[in-house]
Each structure stands twice: as C-alpha cells, then as structure tokens.
Design a protein around this motif. Sequence first.
Motif, PDB file in Angstrom:
ATOM      1  N   GLY A  44      -3.250   4.190  -3.527  1.00 20.11           N
ATOM      2  CA  GLY A  44      -2.539   4.283  -4.797  1.00 20.11           C
ATOM      3  C   GLY A  44      -3.386   3.744  -5.939  1.00 20.11           C
ATOM      4  O   GLY A  44      -4.467   3.191  -5.734  1.00 20.11           O
ATOM      5  N   LYS A  45      -2.884   3.918  -7.149  1.00 23.61           N
ATOM      6  CA  LYS A  45      -3.644   3.505  -8.333  1.00 23.61           C
ATOM      7  C   LYS A  45      -2.769   2.683  -9.270  1.00 23.61           C
ATOM      8  O   LYS A  45      -1.670   3.104  -9.645  1.00 23.61           O
ATOM      9  CB  LYS A  45      -4.178   4.729  -9.075  1.00 23.61           C
ATOM     10  CG  LYS A  45      -5.020   4.384 -10.295  1.00 23.61           C
ATOM     11  CD  LYS A  45      -5.588   5.636 -10.955  1.00 23.61           C
ATOM     12  CE  LYS A  45      -6.464   5.280 -12.154  1.00 23.61           C
ATOM     13  NZ  LYS A  45      -7.049   6.493 -12.776  1.00 23.61           N
ATOM     14  N   ARG A 101      -8.973  -1.828  -4.378  1.00 25.62           N
ATOM     15  CA  ARG A 101      -7.984  -1.308  -3.419  1.00 25.62           C
ATOM     16  C   ARG A 101      -7.025  -0.336  -4.090  1.00 25.62           C
ATOM     17  O   ARG A 101      -6.620   0.667  -3.489  1.00 25.62           O
ATOM     18  CB  ARG A 101      -7.205  -2.455  -2.788  1.00 25.62           C
ATOM     19  CG  ARG A 101      -6.345  -1.997  -1.606  1.00 25.62           C
ATOM     20  CD  ARG A 101      -5.845  -3.176  -0.801  1.00 25.62           C
ATOM     21  NE  ARG A 101      -5.193  -2.760   0.437  1.00 25.62           N
ATOM     22  CZ  ARG A 101      -5.819  -2.483   1.575  1.00 25.62           C
ATOM     23  NH1 ARG A 101      -7.140  -2.571   1.639  1.00 25.62           N
ATOM     24  NH2 ARG A 101      -5.147  -2.121   2.657  1.00 25.62           N
ATOM     25  N   TYR A 102      -6.651  -0.621  -5.336  1.00 26.64           N
ATOM     26  CA  TYR A 102      -5.679   0.228  -6.022  1.00 26.64           C
ATOM     27  C   TYR A 102      -6.334   1.001  -7.162  1.00 26.64           C
ATOM     28  O   TYR A 102      -5.840   1.042  -8.285  1.00 26.64           O
ATOM     29  CB  TYR A 102      -4.505  -0.622  -6.497  1.00 26.64           C
ATOM     30  CG  TYR A 102      -3.848  -1.333  -5.338  1.00 26.64           C
ATOM     31  CD1 TYR A 102      -3.240  -0.612  -4.316  1.00 26.64           C
ATOM     32  CD2 TYR A 102      -3.885  -2.723  -5.239  1.00 26.64           C
ATOM     33  CE1 TYR A 102      -2.665  -1.255  -3.222  1.00 26.64           C
ATOM     34  CE2 TYR A 102      -3.311  -3.370  -4.148  1.00 26.64           C
ATOM     35  CZ  TYR A 102      -2.711  -2.619  -3.139  1.00 26.64           C
ATOM     36  OH  TYR A 102      -2.154  -3.254  -2.058  1.00 26.64           O
ATOM     37  N   SER A 103      -7.462   1.602  -6.830  1.00 31.25           N
ATOM     38  CA  SER A 103      -8.214   2.407  -7.795  1.00 31.25           C
ATOM     39  C   SER A 103      -7.961   3.896  -7.615  1.00 31.25           C
ATOM     40  O   SER A 103      -8.619   4.718  -8.252  1.00 31.25           O
ATOM     41  CB  SER A 103      -9.710   2.122  -7.640  1.00 31.25           C
ATOM     42  OG  SER A 103     -10.143   2.483  -6.334  1.00 31.25           O
ATOM     43  N   GLY A 104      -7.030   4.247  -6.708  1.00 31.62           N
ATOM     44  CA  GLY A 104      -6.751   5.652  -6.452  1.00 31.62           C
ATOM     45  C   GLY A 104      -7.524   6.217  -5.288  1.00 31.62           C
ATOM     46  O   GLY A 104      -7.566   7.436  -5.090  1.00 31.62           O
ATOM     47  N   ASP A 118       0.826  -1.209   0.000  1.00 32.04           N
ATOM     48  CA  ASP A 118       0.000   0.000   0.000  1.00 32.04           C
ATOM     49  C   ASP A 118       0.863   1.264   0.000  1.00 32.04           C
ATOM     50  O   ASP A 118       0.592   2.214  -0.733  1.00 32.04           O
ATOM     51  CB  ASP A 118      -0.913   0.013   1.233  1.00 32.04           C
ATOM     52  CG  ASP A 118      -2.038  -1.004   1.157  1.00 32.04           C
ATOM     53  OD1 ASP A 118      -2.178  -1.659   0.103  1.00 32.04           O
ATOM     54  OD2 ASP A 118      -2.772  -1.137   2.147  1.00 32.04           O
ATOM     55  N   ASN A 119       1.880   1.254   0.850  1.00 31.32           N
ATOM     56  CA  ASN A 119       2.719   2.432   0.967  1.00 31.32           C
ATOM     57  C   ASN A 119       3.475   2.720  -0.324  1.00 31.32           C
ATOM     58  O   ASN A 119       3.586   3.874  -0.750  1.00 31.32           O
ATOM     59  CB  ASN A 119       3.713   2.260   2.125  1.00 31.32           C
ATOM     60  CG  ASN A 119       4.566   3.484   2.329  1.00 31.32           C
ATOM     61  OD1 ASN A 119       4.057   4.580   2.543  1.00 31.32           O
ATOM     62  ND2 ASN A 119       5.879   3.318   2.257  1.00 31.32           N
ATOM     63  N   ILE A 120       3.973   1.653  -0.964  1.00 32.10           N
ATOM     64  CA  ILE A 120       4.709   1.830  -2.221  1.00 32.10           C
ATOM     65  C   ILE A 120       3.796   2.399  -3.301  1.00 32.10           C
ATOM     66  O   ILE A 120       4.127   3.386  -3.972  1.00 32.10           O
ATOM     67  CB  ILE A 120       5.319   0.492  -2.678  1.00 32.10           C
ATOM     68  CG1 ILE A 120       6.442   0.069  -1.730  1.00 32.10           C
ATOM     69  CG2 ILE A 120       5.854   0.602  -4.104  1.00 32.10           C
ATOM     70  CD1 ILE A 120       6.982  -1.313  -1.992  1.00 32.10           C
ATOM     71  N   PHE A 121       2.635   1.787  -3.483  1.00 30.14           N
ATOM     72  CA  PHE A 121       1.727   2.245  -4.533  1.00 30.14           C
ATOM     73  C   PHE A 121       1.217   3.652  -4.264  1.00 30.14           C
ATOM     74  O   PHE A 121       1.072   4.464  -5.171  1.00 30.14           O
ATOM     75  CB  PHE A 121       0.558   1.273  -4.689  1.00 30.14           C
ATOM     76  CG  PHE A 121       0.944  -0.052  -5.312  1.00 30.14           C
ATOM     77  CD1 PHE A 121       2.067  -0.169  -6.104  1.00 30.14           C
ATOM     78  CD2 PHE A 121       0.164  -1.174  -5.104  1.00 30.14           C
ATOM     79  CE1 PHE A 121       2.420  -1.376  -6.674  1.00 30.14           C
ATOM     80  CE2 PHE A 121       0.505  -2.399  -5.679  1.00 30.14           C
ATOM     81  CZ  PHE A 121       1.631  -2.499  -6.466  1.00 30.14           C
ATOM     82  N   LYS A 122       0.932   3.941  -3.002  1.00 32.43           N
ATOM     83  CA  LYS A 122       0.450   5.276  -2.645  1.00 32.43           C
ATOM     84  C   LYS A 122       1.527   6.322  -2.903  1.00 32.43           C
ATOM     85  O   LYS A 122       1.256   7.397  -3.460  1.00 32.43           O
ATOM     86  CB  LYS A 122       0.019   5.305  -1.182  1.00 32.43           C
ATOM     87  CG  LYS A 122      -0.552   6.646  -0.731  1.00 32.43           C
ATOM     88  CD  LYS A 122      -0.999   6.585   0.722  1.00 32.43           C
ATOM     89  CE  LYS A 122      -1.576   7.928   1.180  1.00 32.43           C
ATOM     90  NZ  LYS A 122      -2.028   7.867   2.602  1.00 32.43           N
TER      91      LYS A 122
END
Length: 274
Positions: free
Chosen positions: A72-73, A65-68, A1-5
């Motif tokens: 993160g997206k 979860r990774y839709s922005g 989560d932290n990386i993608f965000k």
Amino acid sequence: DNIFKTLTNKGVIITAVLLNDKNGAYTQLIHPNARGGSAPYYMFNAADEAGCEYLEAVATFLANRYSGSGHGKISNWVIGNEINARSAWNYMDYTDVAAYAQEYAKAFRIFYNGIKSVNAGANVYISLDQLWDRNLSAKDSYDAKDVLDAFNADISLKGNIDWGLAHHPYPVPLTWPKFWAMPSNYRSMNLVRNSVDTPYITVQNIHVLTEYMNRSEMLNPDGEVRSIALTEVGFGSDHGEELQAAAFAYAYKIASNNQHIDMFVLNKKMLNLF
C-alpha cells in the motif's frame, strides 16, 4: 499491511498519523525531558544521537514499506497529534514555547527527510488543535499560533522545507455541533472571531488560518501557500443526527470553497464519544 494495501487498491488516498507512546523496549524514541511524564503520547527524541538514529530508521522503514511497492501507499504523514497540547498529546516537561517547538522541529525534520527521500511527492504535516490565541496562563497547553510561529521560525532559520499544516477545527464548545450559532453564554465570550487574535479557530472562521498561512513568512521554499489539511473534523450526535449531518455538510461546503484547504477528514471516533 492488509488495510493499507486494500485501501490503496481501491484508490483511497491514505493519511497516517505517527504517534509516540511509551514502550520500555524503545526508550530511545522518547525525548529525555519527557521520560518522567505520564501521557498518551510523548515528544519524539531528536535530542541525542541514539534518538536521531532511531527516528531516521523508523521514518525510512515506514516510507519504504508504504511507498506503493506491495504493502500500500501512504501519501500524507502527520508527525504527532495536536502538539500544542503539550501535557496531553505530545508530552515534554514544560519549557518556553520556542524551546519546545525547537525540539519538535528537530524530530520533524528527521521524519521529513526520511519520508521525502523515498517519496518526494508525500506531504508531511505538523498537527495543531483549535486553541489558536487564548493567551492563558496554564502550562498544560501552548496556543497553536505560538507553536506554529516558533516552529516556522526554527525551520526557516535552519533551512526551509515544504512542511504542511494539519489543523483540527472542532467547534466551541466541543460537544456543540451547531458551530455557526454557538450557545449564548459562549457567544458572549467572543471566542470565535474573524481576526487573527481569535482565541479559537473552528470551521466557522477557518479563513483566519488560511489567510495567516498566506503571509510571506509562512510560505514554502517556492513562495507558495503550504498544504493545509483539516485532519480531524467531527460533530456530536447528542443534539440529534439531523443537526449532526447538517454540521458536517455545512463544514464540508466551507472547506471545499476555500482554495487553500487540501483535505477534509471526518473523525468518526469523536462522533462516537458524544
């Protein structure tokens, strides 16, 4: 989560590769004809109801979860890795290429629908390596061209969708960075050609791939050329970092001048191996 965000906040477009390794707690994710094998990654299971339900849940969860929306997206999703390399990266018991591609296409469509239901603008890719049309008798890998044709035929027959192609145009031989001038012993084998019957597709002849994807039977539902991404590009440093850098710069120039290539991703891991 932290990386993608963090990456999303910095304006980085993220591409994620979904891989199916073995976990005893989630055998439903592995195709029934792949559970007896030994490989890094396995064919996703869309052969039975339990497998389909798991894949749909995974696709929808990850896309949400990774839709922005805070974590993160992810804009681009690659389903599997170099799936024509059956015994190494997408294991399933050997069968003919049409049946193999059909099993992959079932899982791909589930991921595609789950991801697109959340993020209609996302790209969803099939992954193939540089082994294009060697016509070898060995059963460990299929030619990328054969898998691509069989996959496209199955998808078209059952309802065309806007899938994309993620290609890995590594040089021949793999550890030789000077892709525009192969060693004489390899050059004499005529492995990299400017025609559709080329055994390999590297950066040098990447136009063969994009021209092939311009064929009418390969176009997306809107009659357009599908998204083509070079998601693994890498050159070894064992012949010197100057030549390595030159190879990367030249490859980028070739890709950036091809109107049908949307993405060029350096695979740092490959560079460290050489």
